[in-house]
Design an enzyme around this catalytic site. Structure first.
Site, PDB file in Angstrom:
ATOM      1  N   GLY A   1       0.855  -1.198   0.000  1.00 56.30           N
ATOM      2  CA  GLY A   1       0.000   0.000   0.000  1.00 56.30           C
ATOM      3  C   GLY A   1       0.884   1.239   0.000  1.00 56.30           C
TER       4      GLY A   1
ATOM      5  N   GLY B   1      -0.010   5.076  -1.351  1.00 58.80           N
ATOM      6  CA  GLY B   1      -1.067   5.873  -0.735  1.00 58.80           C
ATOM      7  C   GLY B   1      -0.522   7.037   0.061  1.00 58.80           C
ATOM      8  CD  GLN B   2      -3.041  11.223   3.949  1.00 56.00           C
ATOM      9  OE1 GLN B   2      -3.868  10.427   4.377  1.00 56.00           O
ATOM     10  NE2 GLN B   2      -2.971  12.457   4.386  1.00 56.00           N
TER      11      GLN B   2
ATOM     12  CG  ASP C   1      -0.217   0.690  -3.928  1.00 57.36           C
ATOM     13  OD1 ASP C   1      -1.242   0.489  -4.592  1.00 57.36           O
ATOM     14  OD2 ASP C   1      -0.211   1.373  -2.889  1.00 57.36           O
TER      15      ASP C   1
ATOM     16  CG  ASP D   1      -4.702  -7.917  -5.354  1.00 57.74           C
ATOM     17  OD1 ASP D   1      -4.848  -7.710  -4.129  1.00 57.74           O
ATOM     18  OD2 ASP D   1      -5.647  -8.204  -6.113  1.00 57.74           O
TER      19      ASP D   1
ATOM     20  CE1 TYR E   1     -10.225   2.319   7.291  1.00 59.51           C
ATOM     21  CE2 TYR E   1     -11.060   3.905   8.886  1.00 59.51           C
ATOM     22  CZ  TYR E   1     -10.007   3.360   8.188  1.00 59.51           C
ATOM     23  OH  TYR E   1      -8.728   3.843   8.366  1.00 59.51           O
TER      24      TYR E   1
ATOM     25  CE  LYS F   1      -7.906   0.297   9.176  1.00 55.98           C
ATOM     26  NZ  LYS F   1      -6.589  -0.160   8.704  1.00 55.98           N
TER      27      LYS F   1
HETATM   28  P1  NAD Z   1      -4.558   5.271   0.998  1.00 55.75           P
HETATM   29  O1  NAD Z   1      -5.919   4.935   0.505  1.00 55.75           O
HETATM   30  O2  NAD Z   1      -4.004   6.608   0.668  1.00 55.75           O
HETATM   31  O3  NAD Z   1      -3.523   4.180   0.494  1.00 55.75           O
HETATM   32  C1  NAD Z   1      -3.808   2.807   0.473  1.00 55.75           C
HETATM   33  C2  NAD Z   1      -2.986   2.190  -0.640  1.00 55.75           C
HETATM   34  O4  NAD Z   1      -3.297   0.800  -0.674  1.00 55.75           O
HETATM   35  C3  NAD Z   1      -3.319   2.764  -2.028  1.00 55.75           C
HETATM   36  O5  NAD Z   1      -2.146   3.204  -2.655  1.00 55.75           O
HETATM   37  C4  NAD Z   1      -3.939   1.578  -2.771  1.00 55.75           C
HETATM   38  O6  NAD Z   1      -3.615   1.540  -4.157  1.00 55.75           O
HETATM   39  C5  NAD Z   1      -3.322   0.403  -2.020  1.00 55.75           C
HETATM   40  N1  NAD Z   1      -4.104  -0.818  -2.172  1.00 55.75           N
HETATM   41  C6  NAD Z   1      -5.460  -0.940  -2.176  1.00 55.75           C
HETATM   42  N2  NAD Z   1      -5.803  -2.214  -2.366  1.00 55.75           N
HETATM   43  C7  NAD Z   1      -4.658  -2.924  -2.471  1.00 55.75           C
HETATM   44  C8  NAD Z   1      -4.366  -4.293  -2.687  1.00 55.75           C
HETATM   45  N3  NAD Z   1      -5.333  -5.195  -2.851  1.00 55.75           N
HETATM   46  N4  NAD Z   1      -3.074  -4.668  -2.735  1.00 55.75           N
HETATM   47  C9  NAD Z   1      -2.070  -3.753  -2.604  1.00 55.75           C
HETATM   48  N5  NAD Z   1      -2.286  -2.437  -2.420  1.00 55.75           N
HETATM   49  C10 NAD Z   1      -3.564  -2.030  -2.351  1.00 55.75           C
HETATM   50  O7  NAD Z   1      -4.550   5.036   2.563  1.00 55.75           O
HETATM   51  P2  NAD Z   1      -3.592   5.695   3.653  1.00 55.75           P
HETATM   52  O8  NAD Z   1      -4.223   6.956   4.107  1.00 55.75           O
HETATM   53  O9  NAD Z   1      -2.196   5.714   3.176  1.00 55.75           O
HETATM   54  O10 NAD Z   1      -3.795   4.644   4.831  1.00 55.75           O
HETATM   55  C11 NAD Z   1      -2.941   3.550   5.021  1.00 55.75           C
HETATM   56  C12 NAD Z   1      -3.421   2.748   6.215  1.00 55.75           C
HETATM   57  O11 NAD Z   1      -3.502   3.607   7.363  1.00 55.75           O
HETATM   58  C13 NAD Z   1      -4.826   2.148   6.064  1.00 55.75           C
HETATM   59  O12 NAD Z   1      -4.872   0.911   6.722  1.00 55.75           O
HETATM   60  C14 NAD Z   1      -5.721   3.130   6.790  1.00 55.75           C
HETATM   61  O13 NAD Z   1      -6.869   2.504   7.277  1.00 55.75           O
HETATM   62  C15 NAD Z   1      -4.812   3.563   7.914  1.00 55.75           C
HETATM   63  N6  NAD Z   1      -5.197   4.866   8.457  1.00 55.75           N
HETATM   64  C16 NAD Z   1      -5.028   6.002   7.718  1.00 55.75           C
HETATM   65  C17 NAD Z   1      -5.406   7.227   8.246  1.00 55.75           C
HETATM   66  C18 NAD Z   1      -5.247   8.511   7.471  1.00 55.75           C
HETATM   67  O14 NAD Z   1      -5.715   9.572   7.939  1.00 55.75           O
HETATM   68  N7  NAD Z   1      -4.579   8.486   6.300  1.00 55.75           N
HETATM   69  C19 NAD Z   1      -5.953   7.293   9.538  1.00 55.75           C
HETATM   70  C20 NAD Z   1      -6.161   6.100  10.253  1.00 55.75           C
HETATM   71  C21 NAD Z   1      -5.737   4.895   9.705  1.00 55.75           C
HETATM   72  C1  AKB Z   2     -10.586   8.057   7.491  1.00 54.82           C
HETATM   73  O1  AKB Z   2     -11.089   9.196   7.577  1.00 54.82           O
HETATM   74  O2  AKB Z   2     -11.189   7.069   7.040  1.00 54.82           O
HETATM   75  C2  AKB Z   2      -9.170   7.866   7.980  1.00 54.82           C
HETATM   76  C3  AKB Z   2      -9.188   7.403   9.397  1.00 54.82           C
HETATM   77  C4  AKB Z   2      -9.316   8.374  10.492  1.00 54.82           C
HETATM   78  O3  AKB Z   2      -9.102   6.226   9.639  1.00 54.82           O
HETATM   79  N1  AKB Z   2      -8.468   9.091   7.817  1.00 54.82           N
END
Ligand code: NAD
Ligand code: AKB
Length: 318
Positions: free
Chosen positions: A11, A14-15, A37, A55, A145, A149
């Site tokens: 992943g 992603g962000q 990713d 994947d 979601y 989690k």
């Molecule tokens: P994001 O959506 O920006 O990135 C997720 C990445 O996973 C994407 O690049 C996507 O292409 C990839 N992905 C999706 N399906 C896939 C698969 N089958 N195989 C491989 N890659 C795959 O999410 P993020 O914000 O970077 O979050 C990452 C983790 O942190 C997640 O588990 C999210 O729940 C958790 N999280 C994020 C936040 C936040 O504010 N960003 C807050 C709480 C928890």
């Molecule tokens: C979302 O808004 O889904 C995420 C999180 C807080 O898990 N940024």
């Protein structure tokens, strides 16, 4: 047996992954940190070390990459976030839970040594105490979601207790950064608003002006993640997931803070389905257990985060 020096970030495009991969490469060496990713990564990630299409639901390919790169640590970031998950219920459940199972199983089989998997404030729900939400409290999430989690947290604790798997986790609040765009969450507004402000446009916010949520600046989130993973095993007493906190604000308070730098910036409010998701989440978190166990403390505040975001986004725009 030789130590497993590889680090696999799933992943990675992603962000969080966009920033975490670069930080891990600084720590462990560029060639040791494999970004993976479904979709391609940023130029910075692709140019600084290995990138593989993966994947995570494809167990054979996952297994092959772990062996090929001598992987000891996996950071599993692939997930569907809160807003997207409400639109894609079964795909979200499958990815968010089975993706984790496949990685936990690799550790149970002895193929990898350590796992990082992020949880979220979404594990809490409308019946949770909203202010200073404790580490252990009522957790009755009402989103797919949040349910996925919470289930993931329980499976992490189970694999640790039953099989001794070294899995570590943080309940991130909403994360704000300038490098990667957010991927379908309820807290995404707190990143989108900066992009509009810097480009001189007005912003229409999908949450109401008084929705208070816990948030954190990305450098703190990366530091928390890496500190947790480097802490001695005996200090990690929570194997479900740790509360971590930095600051909380409402959209209105964030807009006021941005206006201290960009006086004409205008925000309107048009709440949509994401309002109900946000209404079920805490307003602030008690992270004293993380502080006591492995020394967590945030550095950035709303004010310092805002000026840093605006500085970097403005520099990127010129
Ligand atoms: P994001 O959506 O920006 O990135 C997720 C990445 O996973 C994407 O690049 C996507 O292409 C990839 N992905 C999706 N399906 C896939 C698969 N089958 N195989 C491989 N890659 C795959 O999410 P993020 O914000 O970077 O979050 C990452 C983790 O942190 C997640 O588990 C999210 O729940 C958790 N999280 C994020 C936040 C936040 O504010 N960003 C807050 C709480 C928890
Ligand atoms: C979302 O808004 O889904 C995420 C999180 C807080 O898990 N940024």
């Amino acid at each position: 047996m030789a130590a497993k020096t590889g680090v696999l970030v799933i992943g990675a495009s992603g962000q969080i992954g966009t920033e975490l991969v670069l930080a891990l490469r600084e720590q462990y060496g560029n060639q040791n940190v494999v970004a993976a990713d479904l979709k391609t990564a940023s130029e910075e990630v692709k140019e600084s070390g290995p990138f593989e299409l993966l994947d995570v639901m494809d167990r054979d390919r996952l297994h092959q990459l772990v062996v090929q790169y001598n992987v000891g640590q996996v950071y599993l970031l692939a997930a569907l976030l809160s807003a997207t998950a409400e639109q894609k219920v079964m795909p979200a459940w499958n990815l968010n839970t089975y993706g984790l199972f496949y990685v936990l199983e690799l550790a149970r089989e002895g193929l990898i040594d350590k796992i990082y998997w992020p949880s979220s404030i979404a594990v809490f729900g409308p019946n949770t105490p909203k202010l200073n939400t404790p580490q252990s409290t009522i957790a009755e999430p009402s989103t797919v979601y949040g349910i996925s989690k919470l289930a993931g947290e329980r499976w992490c604790a189970y694999y640790h207790k039953r099989y001794g798997v070294d899995v570590r986790s943080l309940r991130y609040p909403g994360l704000i950064g300038y490098k990667g765009k957010p991927g379908g969450g309820t807290t995404d507004y707190a990143v989108d608003i900066f992009h509009k402000a810097v480009s001189g446009q007005a912003y229409e916010c999908f949450l109401s002006k008084r929705t208070r949520l816990p948030m954190m600046y990305m450098p703190d989130a990366i530091r928390a993640t890496m500190s947790l993973m480097e802490a001695p095993e005996e200090q990690i007493k929570i194997r479900s997931s740790y509360n971590v906190a930095a600051f909380s604000f409402t959209p209105e308070e964030l807009a006021i803070e941005i206006r201290n730098h960009i006086p004409g910036f205008s925000v309107t409010y048009k709440p949509d389905f994401r309002q109900e998701i946000a209404d079920g989440w805490p307003s602030s978190l008690d992270d004293s257990v993380a502080a006591a166990d492995w020394g967590w403390k945030n550095e950035f505040t709303l004010e310092t985060m805002t000026s840093d975001m605006l500085y970097h986004l403005s520099a990127m725009a010129t």
